[in-house]
Enzyme design. Structure first.
Site: not given
Length: 354
Positions: A138, A173, A181
């Site tokens: 992270d 799409r 995170g």
């Protein structure tokens, strides 16, 4: 110079553990520690299994060159990892001190994220000789410019986004790609920017679905046939704009994220009229082979933390600062999260998502 000084030291007993979530590069750190402390310095390295559980239960293995041979490119950790700490037990701290004494540990190297380093800092305050190495995909550990594992996670997410572009374009799409995170949007920001995302949603900046829908609609109106919205698992809407259930807590009291994309996708379909699909990358971001950058950073940390042991820099951790390895107090990690640069995020949003 440091290597020569270490050779003159008496034999030092060094423990090492990996705590928290697994992370590409952990084995590279362990390898560097063993290569320098045992291979060069002739010191003893004890690897504790399953983080603090291995310390409390005296489950360990003596590590030498043969034990770490070939582990540099491997993901995960040969020592295993878990959450939790001695503070989860009424007698945990005293048991930890007893193990240090019984094994004759001169130092313990804790390789972990904010939680593990906070515990390590607290135990160092208790008088235990502990030094730290920051790790997390992270990239949210305070005190260091970067953590190993982050670059690998970003590359994995970017590769996935690149692949999703083609299938999204084929079917006109909207792809909502959820990345890790919890409290900081480093992976979402960097992978989203590198992958050419249509919008990026991060924990630091509450989002509004109408604005996201407008960005997606504008992209399609300009003749593009697909959109990719990259969202960090900890992203949350502005209060009162979208109903989101409160996250459940795990046994350690931590919020369990991982479903925000399931709420965003149908809402985007409703607001834009375009079919939306969810792709949750999940733990694939943690696994596999670390990139060359993370292998090098891990190795630098491993070598530097052995010097920290030799110099008895207890209570400190090695960090990356302006390209150089330095040390700071582990106390800087307590109850803090290193968040993204909001000026950079706003610049990216204005330049690419407007």
């Amino acid at each position: 110079m440091l290597a020569e000084c270490s050779l003159s030291l008496d034999v030092v007993n060094i423990g090492v553990l990996t705590g928290g979530g697994d992370c590409p590069g952990l084995n590279a750190v362990i390898r560097a520690i063993v290569r320098k402390a045992h291979g060069v310095g002739g010191h003893r390295v004890l690897g504790f299994y399953d983080a603090w559980d291995g310390v409390l239960e005296k489950r360990y293995e003596e590590l030498d060159i043969t034990k770490v041979r070939g582990i540099l490119p491997k993901g995960g950790t040969i020592l295993g990892t878990r959450r939790g700490s001695p503070y989860d037990h009424a007698d945990g701290v005293e048991r930890t001190k007893k193990v240090f004494k019984e094994l004759g540990l001169d130092a313990l190297i804790v390789i972990g994220g904010n939680g593990s380093l906070t515990v390590a800092s607290m135990l160092a305050d208790e008088g235990l000789p502990i030094v730290g190495v920051p790790k997390t995909i992270d990239n949210d550990v305070v005190g260091t410019d970067a953590t190993f594992g982050f670059q690998t996670a970003v590359q994995i997410a970017t590769d996935a986004i690149d692949r999703l572009h083609t299938t999204a374009e084929s079917h006109d799409r909207v792809m909502v790609v959820e990345v890790m995170g919890r409290d900081a949007g480093w992976i979402a920001l960097h992978a989203g920017l590198a992958g050419g995302a249509t919008a990026i949603l991060v924990p630091e900046v509450p989002f509004e679905m109408k604005q996201v829908a407008e960005i997606v609609t504008r992209r399609h109106d300009r003749g593009r046939y697909a959109s990719l919205v990259v969202v960090a698992e900890g992203a949350r809407p502005k209060p009162g704009t979208l109903e989101v259930p409160e996250p459940k807590l795990d046994k350690y009291g931590r919020e369990m994220h991982g479903s925000i994309s399931q709420i965003i996708a149908p809402e985007l379909s409703r607001l834009t009229g375009f079919e939306s699909r969810v792709v949750q990358l999940g733990h694939v971001q943690r696994g596999g082979t670390p990139t060359s950058y993370d292998r090098v950073l891990s190795s630098r940390f491993g070598l530097a933390v052995v010097d920290a042991v030799y110099e008895k820099a207890f209570g400190e951790m090695v960090v990356l600062k302006c390209g150089q390895i330095e040390r700071v107090s582990m106390q800087v990690t307590r109850d803090k999260t290193r968040t993204i640069d909001l000026d950079f995020f706003n610049d990216v949003s204005a330049s690419f998502f407007g």
